[in-house]
Design a protein around this motif. Structure first.
Motif, PDB file in Angstrom:
ATOM      1  N   GLU A 190      -9.188  31.411  21.177  1.00  0.00           N
ATOM      2  CA  GLU A 190      -9.903  30.936  20.244  1.00  0.00           C
ATOM      3  C   GLU A 190      -9.898  29.373  20.218  1.00  0.00           C
ATOM      4  O   GLU A 190     -10.836  28.861  20.122  1.00  0.00           O
ATOM      5  N   ASN A 191      -8.728  28.821  20.230  1.00  0.00           N
ATOM      6  CA  ASN A 191      -8.675  27.341  20.101  1.00  0.00           C
ATOM      7  C   ASN A 191      -9.273  26.540  21.413  1.00  0.00           C
ATOM      8  O   ASN A 191      -9.991  25.642  21.205  1.00  0.00           O
ATOM      9  N   GLU A 201       3.518  39.935  20.135  1.00  0.00           N
ATOM     10  CA  GLU A 201       3.339  38.666  19.810  1.00  0.00           C
ATOM     11  C   GLU A 201       2.582  37.752  20.854  1.00  0.00           C
ATOM     12  O   GLU A 201       1.973  36.796  20.593  1.00  0.00           O
ATOM     13  N   ARG A 207      -0.970  38.288  20.645  1.00  0.00           N
ATOM     14  CA  ARG A 207      -1.722  37.355  19.354  1.00  0.00           C
ATOM     15  C   ARG A 207      -1.717  35.600  19.635  1.00  0.00           C
ATOM     16  O   ARG A 207      -2.690  34.925  19.502  1.00  0.00           O
ATOM     17  N   LYS A 208      -0.698  35.340  20.438  1.00  0.00           N
ATOM     18  CA  LYS A 208      -0.543  33.911  20.930  1.00  0.00           C
ATOM     19  C   LYS A 208      -1.900  33.821  22.023  1.00  0.00           C
ATOM     20  O   LYS A 208      -2.362  32.669  21.964  1.00  0.00           O
ATOM     21  N   GLU A 264      -4.526  35.440  22.425  1.00  0.00           N
ATOM     22  CA  GLU A 264      -5.807  35.288  21.466  1.00  0.00           C
ATOM     23  C   GLU A 264      -6.253  34.054  20.829  1.00  0.00           C
ATOM     24  O   GLU A 264      -7.080  33.408  20.674  1.00  0.00           O
ATOM     25  N   LEU A 265      -5.126  33.561  20.174  1.00  0.00           N
ATOM     26  CA  LEU A 265      -5.194  32.328  19.290  1.00  0.00           C
ATOM     27  C   LEU A 265      -5.152  31.490  20.445  1.00  0.00           C
ATOM     28  O   LEU A 265      -6.310  30.479  20.131  1.00  0.00           O
TER      29      LEU A 265
END
Length: 174
Positions: free
Chosen positions: A46-47, A36, A39-40, A42-43
């Protein structure tokens, strides 16, 4: 075989199974939390990739705003329409407010402190114009322009101070 022996036998099989299950649960929970977090991250990356150009554009727009409301630039760009110094001060203030409102939405991409600096620069510029408009020794719009220009030779324009701050903040970001 007595009931106690049976209970002891059940406990002998159940206790290791519970311990193994507990260890497996803790390990799975740690694995899940780790995934988790990945994933956070990576997000977030990307943002940031997508928002960085927008934030840079907001800083560019703020520098442009500050340059356009800089009294030395403003006085050259906006000529008096008459001799009345109060009318000219109102015209200059209106131009500053119009420029400011045009860039108002950019505040969502700036830090609160940066936006506060921009706001203070705008208000200080309006105050400088108003202060020179109410001076007794300033008779008309042309004298007011001259008075403001003289003041700018003695002190730094609020816009220049704010632009310096913006540049420093961008250096810290990158």
């Amino acid at each position: 075989m007595t009931i106690e022996d049976k209970l002891l036998e059940i406990a002998a099989y159940t206790l290791p199974a519970l311990i193994t299950g507990g260890v497996a649960f803790v390990m799975m929970q740690k694995f899940y939390n780790s995934e988790e977090s990945k994933r956070k991250y990576e997000l977030l990356r990307e943002n940031q990739k997508q928002s960085l150009p927008i934030r840079l554009q907001a800083y560019e727009r703020m520098v442009l705003l500050l340059e356009r409301i800089n009294p030395s630039q403003l006085l050259i760009r906006v000529a008096p329409t008459g001799k009345n110094k109060d009318d000219y001060a109102t015209l200059l203030s209106h131009h500053i407010q119009t420029e400011f409102e045009h860039n108002l939405t950019q505040q969502i991409y700036l830090t609160a402190e940066t936006w506060d600096i921009v706001l203070k620069a705008k208000n200080s510029t309006v105050q400088m114009i108003r202060k020179n408009a109410i001076r007794e020794d300033v008779a008309d719009a042309d004298k007011m322009r001259e008075s403001i220009m003289i003041e700018l030779t003695e002190t730094e324009a609020p816009s220049n101070i704010a632009i310096s701050y913006l540049k420093e903040e961008l250096k810290r970001v990158f």
